[in-house]
Design a protein around this motif. Structure first.
Motif, short mmCIF file in Angstrom:
data_model
loop_
_atom_site.label_atom_id
_atom_site.label_comp_id
_atom_site.label_asym_id
_atom_site.label_seq_id
_atom_site.Cartn_x
_atom_site.Cartn_y
_atom_site.Cartn_z
N GLN A 166 2.92 16.57 -20.68
CA GLN A 166 1.90 16.30 -21.69
C GLN A 166 0.87 15.32 -21.15
O GLN A 166 -0.32 15.55 -21.27
N LYS A 167 1.35 14.21 -20.56
CA LYS A 167 0.42 13.25 -19.96
C LYS A 167 1.15 12.30 -19.04
O LYS A 167 2.33 12.03 -19.22
N ALA A 168 0.42 11.84 -18.05
CA ALA A 168 0.90 10.78 -17.17
C ALA A 168 0.02 9.57 -17.44
O ALA A 168 -1.20 9.68 -17.43
N GLY A 169 0.65 8.44 -17.72
CA GLY A 169 -0.10 7.24 -18.06
C GLY A 169 -0.68 6.55 -16.84
O GLY A 169 -0.52 6.99 -15.70
N GLY A 170 -1.36 5.44 -17.08
CA GLY A 170 -1.96 4.65 -16.02
C GLY A 170 -0.93 3.97 -15.14
O GLY A 170 0.16 3.62 -15.59
N ILE A 171 -1.29 3.76 -13.88
CA ILE A 171 -0.39 3.12 -12.91
C ILE A 171 -0.58 1.61 -12.99
O ILE A 171 -1.70 1.12 -12.99
N ALA A 172 0.55 0.91 -13.03
CA ALA A 172 0.52 -0.55 -13.13
C ALA A 172 1.42 -1.16 -12.05
O ALA A 172 2.38 -0.54 -11.59
N ASN A 173 1.12 -2.40 -11.70
CA ASN A 173 1.92 -3.14 -10.73
C ASN A 173 3.22 -3.57 -11.40
O ASN A 173 3.21 -4.09 -12.51
N ARG A 174 4.33 -3.36 -10.70
CA ARG A 174 5.66 -3.75 -11.21
C ARG A 174 6.44 -4.50 -10.12
O ARG A 174 7.67 -4.40 -10.06
N VAL A 224 14.70 -13.06 -0.85
CA VAL A 224 14.07 -13.40 0.42
C VAL A 224 12.67 -12.82 0.57
O VAL A 224 12.09 -12.89 1.65
N GLY A 225 12.12 -12.23 -0.45
CA GLY A 225 10.79 -11.64 -0.33
C GLY A 225 10.45 -10.79 -1.54
O GLY A 225 11.05 -10.94 -2.60
N PHE A 226 9.49 -9.91 -1.34
CA PHE A 226 9.03 -9.05 -2.42
C PHE A 226 9.50 -7.62 -2.22
O PHE A 226 9.64 -7.15 -1.10
N GLU A 227 9.71 -6.95 -3.33
CA GLU A 227 9.80 -5.51 -3.31
C GLU A 227 8.56 -5.05 -4.06
O GLU A 227 8.33 -5.44 -5.20
N TYR A 228 7.75 -4.28 -3.38
CA TYR A 228 6.50 -3.81 -3.98
C TYR A 228 6.79 -2.58 -4.83
O TYR A 228 7.48 -1.66 -4.39
N ARG A 229 6.27 -2.63 -6.04
CA ARG A 229 6.51 -1.54 -7.00
C ARG A 229 5.24 -1.23 -7.77
O ARG A 229 4.53 -2.14 -8.20
N TYR A 230 5.00 0.04 -7.95
CA TYR A 230 3.94 0.52 -8.84
C TYR A 230 4.55 1.63 -9.68
O TYR A 230 5.33 2.44 -9.16
N GLY A 231 4.17 1.65 -10.95
CA GLY A 231 4.77 2.67 -11.78
C GLY A 231 3.91 3.09 -12.95
O GLY A 231 2.87 2.50 -13.23
N ASN A 246 0.81 -1.22 0.00
CA ASN A 246 0.00 0.00 0.00
C ASN A 246 0.85 1.27 0.00
O ASN A 246 0.45 2.29 -0.56
N GLU A 247 2.01 1.22 0.61
CA GLU A 247 2.89 2.38 0.63
C GLU A 247 3.42 2.67 -0.78
O GLU A 247 3.48 3.83 -1.21
N ALA A 248 3.79 1.62 -1.51
CA ALA A 248 4.27 1.80 -2.89
C ALA A 248 3.17 2.36 -3.77
O ALA A 248 3.40 3.27 -4.58
N LEU A 249 1.96 1.83 -3.62
CA LEU A 249 0.84 2.32 -4.43
C LEU A 249 0.51 3.78 -4.09
O LEU A 249 0.32 4.60 -4.99
N ALA A 250 0.50 4.11 -2.82
CA ALA A 250 0.20 5.49 -2.41
C ALA A 250 1.25 6.46 -2.97
O ALA A 250 0.91 7.57 -3.41
N LEU A 251 2.51 6.06 -2.99
CA LEU A 251 3.57 6.91 -3.52
C LEU A 251 3.40 7.11 -5.03
O LEU A 251 3.54 8.23 -5.54
N ALA A 252 3.08 6.05 -5.75
CA ALA A 252 2.86 6.16 -7.20
C ALA A 252 1.66 7.07 -7.50
O ALA A 252 1.71 7.91 -8.40
#
Length: 166
Positions: free
Chosen positions: A107-115, A121-128, A78-84
């Motif tokens: 000019q434009k900012a595109g849609g946010i997607a999960n990355r 040893v785990g996940f790094e949560y990314r949205y971009g 949720n922190e990664a998504l909120a930052l994006a």
């Protein structure tokens, strides 16, 4: 030429002020900051939309589009998504004015997607998302192009009239 260092610094400064977290260049050898942070990559440095250069005295100018990929990184989803979302909101609203005052147009900012990515040893949560900026490519004129220009000339008939009293 596009002053890429100036563009990078301007966009990064604006995003850091708005988000309150580090904004770093992706895929570099430098040490990664603590979570959360935003990373950028200039994926398309110069996309020419067509048209020609305009003549502006000592230089030629032409509009150029530049595409950046922005990715929010965090150890929490949720922190990664909120930052994006916050980065996208700033670029679509307040950042448009702030950057526009510094000759960088959003000019434009595109849609946010999960990355998300799996670490050992785990996940790094990314949205971009991708953002397209409009910049000016400026080419300084060469000394030959800046040589003195004749402003006025007398037409031969006018000179003949003076010589022969017509």
């Amino acid at each position: 030429m596009i002053d890429q260092l100036h563009v990078n610094k301007t966009v990064v400064d604006g995003l850091e002020r708005a988000l309150g977290c580090p904004v770093v260049k992706q895929n570099t050898a430098g040490k990664r900051p603590e979570y959360p942070f935003l990373a950028f990559t200039v994926t398309t440095p110069a996309l020419h939309p067509g048209g020609t250069y305009g003549d502006y005295g000592g230089e030629y100018r032409r509009e150029v589009r530049q595409v950046w990929s922005l990715t929010a990184h965090s150890g929490r989803d949720n922190e990664a998504l909120a930052l994006a979302l916050a980065a996208s909101d700033w670029l679509e609203q307040g950042g448009r004015l702030w950057l526009g005052d510094r000759d960088i147009v959003v000019q434009k900012a595109g849609g946010i997607a999960n990355r998300d990515t799996v670490l050992t040893v785990g996940f790094e949560y990314r949205y971009g998302f991708d953002v397209t900026f409009v910049l000016e490519n400026v080419i300084e004129k060469t000394p030959d192009e800046l040589s003195e220009v004749i402003e006025t000339a007398r037409v031969a008939e006018e000179q003949e009239a003076k010589n022969y009293g017509k």
